[in-house]
Write an enzyme that holds these catalytic residues in place. Structure first.
Site, PDB file in Angstrom:
ATOM      1  N   ASP A   1      16.835  13.874  77.130  1.00 21.87           N
ATOM      2  CA  ASP A   1      17.638  14.108  78.318  1.00 21.87           C
ATOM      3  C   ASP A   1      18.126  15.627  77.852  1.00 21.87           C
ATOM      4  OD1 ASP A   1      19.932  13.931  77.585  1.00 21.87           O
ATOM      5  OD2 ASP A   1      19.486  12.692  78.722  1.00 21.87           O
TER       6      ASP A   1
ATOM      7  N   ASN B   1       6.977  19.269  99.060  1.00 24.24           N
ATOM      8  CA  ASN B   1       8.486  19.367  98.306  1.00 24.24           C
ATOM      9  C   ASN B   1       7.340  19.137  96.420  1.00 24.24           C
ATOM     10  OD1 ASN B   1      10.959  18.350  96.695  1.00 24.24           O
ATOM     11  ND2 ASN B   1       9.758  17.786  95.615  1.00 24.24           N
TER      12      ASN B   1
END
Length: 441
Positions: A262, A152
Site C-alpha cells: 500500500d 461513480n
C-alpha cells in the site's frame, strides 16, 4: 456523435508530448511480469520519467509513471504551482454540472474492438515477493449509483483470479453501491477502464460527495467537454480514448484478496473481497497502452495524496489569514502526516489550522503547523521549528480514538489517535524567534 481522433483523451497524445519534452524513456527488451517492471518503474520514478515497456508474451504495451510528481500534475492541470492546482481541484469539486452539459458522446464501436483474449492475457504484474498474485492496479471502475441518477468512478486494485478479478473495496462510494445492490441480492454492473487520461485519474481520486460523477469534474479541469463512450452491455460512461475497457459484474461471491503493497510501503492484509465476473474486454483500435502504477511509489502517492493536499489547503484557509504551503510528507506515504505553514493574526490560529487539517483529510494522523518563515519541504527547518518554538503544554493536541486510515497498521481498524504539533512562536515575542540574517555585500 462523431468526432476526430484529436477530440479523444488518449494516452497516445499524452505520450507524444512527453516524448517531445524528453520525459519519456523506453525499455528495449520484454520484461517478465514477475518483479522486473518494479525495478524499471523505480528507476523511472527516480529520474521523474515516464517509461514504456513490454511484458513478455503480452500484446499490450505498458506505460508507467504518468503522474509521478508535482511537475506532472501542474502540467496536466495547466497551472504553475501548488495554489493554482489546489484552486482548480477545489473549484472542480464545487462546480455543479447539469446533466448532459459536461460531455460529448462518441460511438463505442467506432473507437473500440473486442480484445480477443481473456483477463489472463492482460499484462498484470506481480510487483513484490509476498503479493497475493498478479495485479492490475490502475483501474478506474465506473458504476451506476442506485439512489441517485448518476455514476461513480474510483481507482481500485484488481487481483487476477482464475474466475475473474478480485477487487479491493474500501468503505467509500463504490462499496456503498455494492452494498446496496448486495442487500437486494443483485450484482453490480461495472466498467473497468485501464490506461485512462491523467485528468480522469486525478478526478477519480478526488472523492466528491456521493452522487457527483467524478468524470463530470474533469470538464472543469480541462475547460472543455469530456469525450465519453458508453459500454455496449451496461451503457456505463467511460472516457473516450481509454485504452482498455472491461465490462463485468461485482458478484456476491467473496474471495481472498491480497497481500498487496500500500501507500505506506507495507503489505495490506488479506481480506475477503468481492469477485468481479468479466463479460467482455475491449481495446482502443489505435495505440492502446496498459497503465501500470508502482505500489507505494511516487505515482501511487501523488495520485492519492495531491488531491488531499488541496482539500487540506481549502479547509485550513478558512480559519487562518493565509496558507503558505501544505505538504503530505513522503515518509507518511503522502497520506498520514502533514506539515502546514501559515500566516497568523492570533496565537490560537495554529491550533485552528491543525483541527481544520484533520477535517479536510480525515485519514490524516499527524500534523505539524509552522510559521510562514519555515519551509515544509525542508524537514530540517521543520525540526528546528519544533525544537525552538514548540512547547507541549501549549502546542500539543491529542485527539483520542478518532477515525483515521485503515492502512495504518498501528490503528485498530482505522480507529486511531491523532496528534497535532503547533510549532509556532508567541506573536508578542516574535523577535526572540527570528533567525539571523546575513546582509548582502
Amino acid at each position: 456523435m462523431q468526432g476526430g481522433r484529436s477530440s479523444l483523451w488518449s494516452l497516445e497524445d499524452v505520450l507524444s508530448e512527453l516524448r517531445s519534452s524528453g520525459d519519456l524513456v523506453e525499455v528495449g527488451r520484454p520484461l517478465s511480469n514477475l518483479y522486473e517492471p518494479t525495478r524499471v518503474l523505480m528507476e523511472a520514478e527516480s529520474r521523474d520519467r515516464t517509461v514504456l515497456f513490454d511484458v513478455a508474451g503480452k500484446r499490450l504495451k505498458c506505460v508507467g509513471n504518468l503522474v509521478g510528481s508535482r511537475r506532472r500534475v501542474y502540467k496536466y492541470l495547466g497551472v504553475g504551482g501548488d495554489v493554482d492546482a489546489y484552486r482548480k481541484l477545489v473549484g472542480a469539486l464545487s462546480a455543479e454540472k447539469e446533466v448532459g452539459d459536461w460531455f460529448t458522446e462518441y460511438s463505442f464501436t467506432e473507437l473500440y474492438r473486442p480484445y480477443g483474449g481473456d483477463h489472463h492475457t492482460l499484462p498484470a504484474i506481480k510487483f513484490f515477493e509476498r503479493d497475493g498474485g498478479l495485479y492490475i492496479d490502475s483501474s478506474v471502475i465506473v458504476a451506476e449509483t442506485p439512489e441517485v441518477d448518476s455514476y461513480n468512478a474510483s481507482i481500485h486494485r484488481l487481483m487476477v483470479m482464475e474466475e475473474g478479478l478480485a477487487v479491493r473495496l474500501v468503505p467509500r462510494h463504490l462499496y456503498r453501491i455494492y452494498e446496496q445492490n448486495r442487500l437486494r441480492g443483485s450484482e453490480t454492473p461495472v466498467a473497468i477502464a485501464v490506461g485512462t487520461h491523467p485528468l480522469a485519474l486525478l478526478v477519480s481520486a478526488l472523492s466528491p460527495p456521493y452522487g457527483v460523477f467524478e468524470f463530470s469534474l474533469a470538464s472543469t479541469l480541462a475547460g472543455s467537454r469530456v469525450p465519453i463512450v458508453r459500454t455496449p452491455k451496461y451503457g456505463l460512461p467511460v472516457v473516450a480514448g481509454t485504452s482498455v475497457v472491461i465490462e463485468g459484474r461485482i458478484s456476491l461471491r467473496l474471495v481472498d484478496e491480497g497481500p498487496f503493497v500500500d501507500l505506506l510501503n507495507l503489505y495490506d492484509a488479506v481480506r475477503k473481497q468481492p469477485l468481479i465476473t468479466i463479460d467482455s474486454i475491449y481495446v482502443l483500435k489505435e495505440n492502446p497502452y496498459f497503465h501500470v502504477i508502482l505500489p507505494g511509489g511516487s505515482e501511487h502517492k501523488t495520485l492519492m495524496g495531491f488531491p488531499r493536499e488541496a482539500l487540506i489547503w481549502d479547509s485550513v484557509r478558512r480559519v487562518v489569514p493565509r496558507v503558505v504551503k501544505v505538504r503530505l510528507t513522503e515518509g507518511g506515504g503522502q497520506w498520514l502526516n502533514a506539515v502546514i505553514s501559515i500566516e497568523r493574526n492570533h496565537d490560537g490560529d495554529g491550533k485552528n489550522a491543525a483541527l481544520a487539517a484533520f477535517a479536510g483529510h480525515p485519514s490524516l494522523k499527524h500534523v505539524v503547523v509552522v510559521d510562514s518563515d519555515v519551509d515544509p519541504d525542508n524537514l530540517s527547518e521543520v525540526e528546528w521549528a519544533i525544537a525552538t518554538r514548540f512547547q507541549a503544554s501549549r502546542g500539543l493536541l491529542v485527539v483520542r480514538e478518532s477515525r483515521g486510515s485503515t492502512l495504518d497498521p498501528s490503528s485498530d481498524d482505522g480507529l486511531t489517535d491523532k496528534v497535532a504539533i503547533v510549532a509556532t512562536y508567541p506573536l508578542s515575542k516574535r523577535s526572540l524567534f527570528m533567525r539571523p540574517v546575513l546582509p548582502e555585500g
